[in-house]
Design an enzyme around this catalytic site. Sequence first.
Site, PDB file in Angstrom:
ATOM      1  N   ARG A   1       4.638 -77.596  84.673  1.00  0.00           N
ATOM      2  CA  ARG A   1       4.729 -79.060  84.636  1.00  0.00           C
ATOM      3  C   ARG A   1       5.196 -79.493  83.248  1.00  0.00           C
ATOM      4  O   ARG A   1       4.858 -78.868  82.239  1.00  0.00           O
ATOM      5  CB  ARG A   1       3.373 -79.687  84.949  1.00  0.00           C
ATOM      6  CG  ARG A   1       2.862 -79.366  86.356  1.00  0.00           C
ATOM      7  CD  ARG A   1       1.480 -79.940  86.597  1.00  0.00           C
ATOM      8  NE  ARG A   1       1.014 -79.654  87.953  1.00  0.00           N
ATOM      9  CZ  ARG A   1       0.377 -78.541  88.300  1.00  0.00           C
ATOM     10  NH1 ARG A   1       0.107 -77.619  87.389  1.00  0.00           N
ATOM     11  NH2 ARG A   1      -0.006 -78.363  89.549  1.00  0.00           N
TER      12      ARG A   1
ATOM     13  N   LYS B   1      -3.887 -79.085  85.442  1.00  0.00           N
ATOM     14  CA  LYS B   1      -4.241 -80.130  86.394  1.00  0.00           C
ATOM     15  C   LYS B   1      -5.397 -79.699  87.285  1.00  0.00           C
ATOM     16  O   LYS B   1      -6.303 -80.490  87.569  1.00  0.00           O
ATOM     17  CB  LYS B   1      -3.020 -80.474  87.244  1.00  0.00           C
ATOM     18  CG  LYS B   1      -3.255 -81.569  88.275  1.00  0.00           C
ATOM     19  CD  LYS B   1      -1.983 -81.884  89.026  1.00  0.00           C
ATOM     20  CE  LYS B   1      -2.219 -83.001  90.042  1.00  0.00           C
ATOM     21  NZ  LYS B   1      -0.977 -83.327  90.774  1.00  0.00           N
TER      22      LYS B   1
ATOM     23  N   HIS C   1      10.009 -82.753  86.264  1.00  0.00           N
ATOM     24  CA  HIS C   1       9.085 -82.222  87.258  1.00  0.00           C
ATOM     25  C   HIS C   1       9.845 -81.676  88.467  1.00  0.00           C
ATOM     26  O   HIS C   1       9.364 -80.767  89.162  1.00  0.00           O
ATOM     27  CB  HIS C   1       8.120 -83.319  87.711  1.00  0.00           C
ATOM     28  CG  HIS C   1       6.846 -82.802  88.299  1.00  0.00           C
ATOM     29  ND1 HIS C   1       6.782 -82.245  89.558  1.00  0.00           N
ATOM     30  CD2 HIS C   1       5.577 -82.746  87.808  1.00  0.00           C
ATOM     31  CE1 HIS C   1       5.540 -81.871  89.821  1.00  0.00           C
ATOM     32  NE2 HIS C   1       4.794 -82.162  88.773  1.00  0.00           N
TER      33      HIS C   1
ATOM     34  N   ARG D   1      10.375 -77.909  89.350  1.00  0.00           N
ATOM     35  CA  ARG D   1       9.376 -77.167  90.122  1.00  0.00           C
ATOM     36  C   ARG D   1       9.760 -77.155  91.606  1.00  0.00           C
ATOM     37  O   ARG D   1       9.622 -76.135  92.288  1.00  0.00           O
ATOM     38  CB  ARG D   1       7.998 -77.810  89.937  1.00  0.00           C
ATOM     39  CG  ARG D   1       7.391 -77.576  88.567  1.00  0.00           C
ATOM     40  CD  ARG D   1       6.197 -78.473  88.301  1.00  0.00           C
ATOM     41  NE  ARG D   1       5.134 -78.348  89.282  1.00  0.00           N
ATOM     42  CZ  ARG D   1       4.203 -77.395  89.296  1.00  0.00           C
ATOM     43  NH1 ARG D   1       4.240 -76.435  88.375  1.00  0.00           N
ATOM     44  NH2 ARG D   1       3.242 -77.386  90.206  1.00  0.00           N
TER      45      ARG D   1
ATOM     46  N   HIS E   1      -0.510 -73.539  91.983  1.00  0.00           N
ATOM     47  CA  HIS E   1      -1.187 -74.087  93.154  1.00  0.00           C
ATOM     48  C   HIS E   1      -2.206 -73.046  93.600  1.00  0.00           C
ATOM     49  O   HIS E   1      -1.967 -72.277  94.527  1.00  0.00           O
ATOM     50  CB  HIS E   1      -0.201 -74.369  94.287  1.00  0.00           C
ATOM     51  CG  HIS E   1       0.764 -75.453  93.952  1.00  0.00           C
ATOM     52  ND1 HIS E   1       1.966 -75.628  94.620  1.00  0.00           N
ATOM     53  CD2 HIS E   1       0.722 -76.427  93.013  1.00  0.00           C
ATOM     54  CE1 HIS E   1       2.610 -76.661  94.114  1.00  0.00           C
ATOM     55  NE2 HIS E   1       1.880 -77.158  93.130  1.00  0.00           N
TER      56      HIS E   1
ATOM     57  N   TYR F   1      -8.886 -63.055  91.684  1.00  0.00           N
ATOM     58  CA  TYR F   1      -8.264 -61.810  92.126  1.00  0.00           C
ATOM     59  C   TYR F   1      -6.747 -61.956  92.203  1.00  0.00           C
ATOM     60  O   TYR F   1      -5.995 -61.132  91.694  1.00  0.00           O
ATOM     61  CB  TYR F   1      -8.806 -61.394  93.501  1.00  0.00           C
ATOM     62  CG  TYR F   1      -8.016 -60.260  94.121  1.00  0.00           C
ATOM     63  CD1 TYR F   1      -8.170 -58.953  93.654  1.00  0.00           C
ATOM     64  CD2 TYR F   1      -7.085 -60.502  95.131  1.00  0.00           C
ATOM     65  CE1 TYR F   1      -7.424 -57.914  94.195  1.00  0.00           C
ATOM     66  CE2 TYR F   1      -6.339 -59.475  95.680  1.00  0.00           C
ATOM     67  CZ  TYR F   1      -6.520 -58.177  95.209  1.00  0.00           C
ATOM     68  OH  TYR F   1      -5.786 -57.162  95.745  1.00  0.00           O
TER      69      TYR F   1
END
Length: 401
Positions: free
Chosen positions: A241, A268, A330, A333, A356, A366
């Site tokens: 970002r 975020k 942005h 992305r 995300h 993991y």
Amino acid sequence: MALSDSSIRTAKPKAKLYRLADANGLCLEITPSGSKLWRYRYRFNGKAKMLALGAYPAVTLQRARQLRDAVRQTLAEGKDPSLERQAEKEAQQLDGLTFKELALEWHSYRAPRWAQSTADKTAAYIASDLLPVLGHRPVKTITRPELASLVRGIEDRGAYNVAKKTRQWLNQIFRFGLAKGSVESNPATDLDVVAAHAPPTRHHPSIPFTELPELLKQIDQANIHVMTRYAIRLLMLTGVRPGELRAAPWCEFDLDDAVWTIPKERMKARRPHTVPLSHQALAILGLLREITGGYKLVFAGRNNANRPMSENTVNKVLAELGYKGRQTGHGFRHLLSTELNSRGYNRDWIERQLAHGDQDEIRDTYNHAAYLEQRRQMMQEWADSIDALCAGGNIVSIRRA
């Protein structure tokens, strides 16, 4: 013997505090400094207690006896006068609690759970859109219609996303007040029912992959600051970002291991994020090191090195180059996600690269460890494909299981 006005006026201070009794628990306390204070002594649940009734002569003997009788009535009802008085004070404080006080308390409570950029933006919008209208108002007097009117005013200026956020913040602030007992109802519920229909917008537009060479050519030829040029390149090569990039300190980068580790406080989703760095990204960081290596921030501000590059810098340059409504910082992305998914890369790798993360913290940890090397190869191939496209080479879809 009961007290009289004469005996009270002529009572002199002594070396130590002493009391003159009236009747039914009322007494006058005389301090060494000469103050004369009314006190009511009583017992509640077997414990001796004392309640202040004011100072003489502001509170006369007659008034003191009236106050004593009122307190005795409270006792007769099975209530502790001291606790009742405390409750009255708290109620008076709540009646005078302003929206500004409640909103700032809510923000202080919520801010540690947000990324710093989110906390700062929320505070800025509260200060500019909510406090000028509601700040001075006692929260208990605020009504739903006036909140709806406030949000409608934000919509009228075309700031539909701000209006949506405002409805959310107002609801959370009053819910916070409900939980604390500061308000008895939430006037910010159901504001979405009267929300204006926002026109469809592309929040983070991006150009097709095939148009990257022309964009990069214009950026290289434009009369813009070299750090802005490097910032655009790194957004393209990493998929982070814009806020994460412009506020990045040098201490987060390990150029030897080719990784950039962003702590959870700056993310975020409030999870740490590790970004593998391609050879191309490392080369740009090496050039930046020569410019800002002596400062804390990679993209140190030109006027104040302790502050990062302005958040509008990249978008402003892209707009000036003719990409307004077509490409934003942005938006890189979105471009990265679209292109890598179309090439068949593992969706989990792409989502991890975009930070995300999984809501399951154990699985999240993991996956963070398991996908780093896969993402390193994916992002190197992404960077190489951009170079190949700009050099006129053929781009093939790279399939990965």
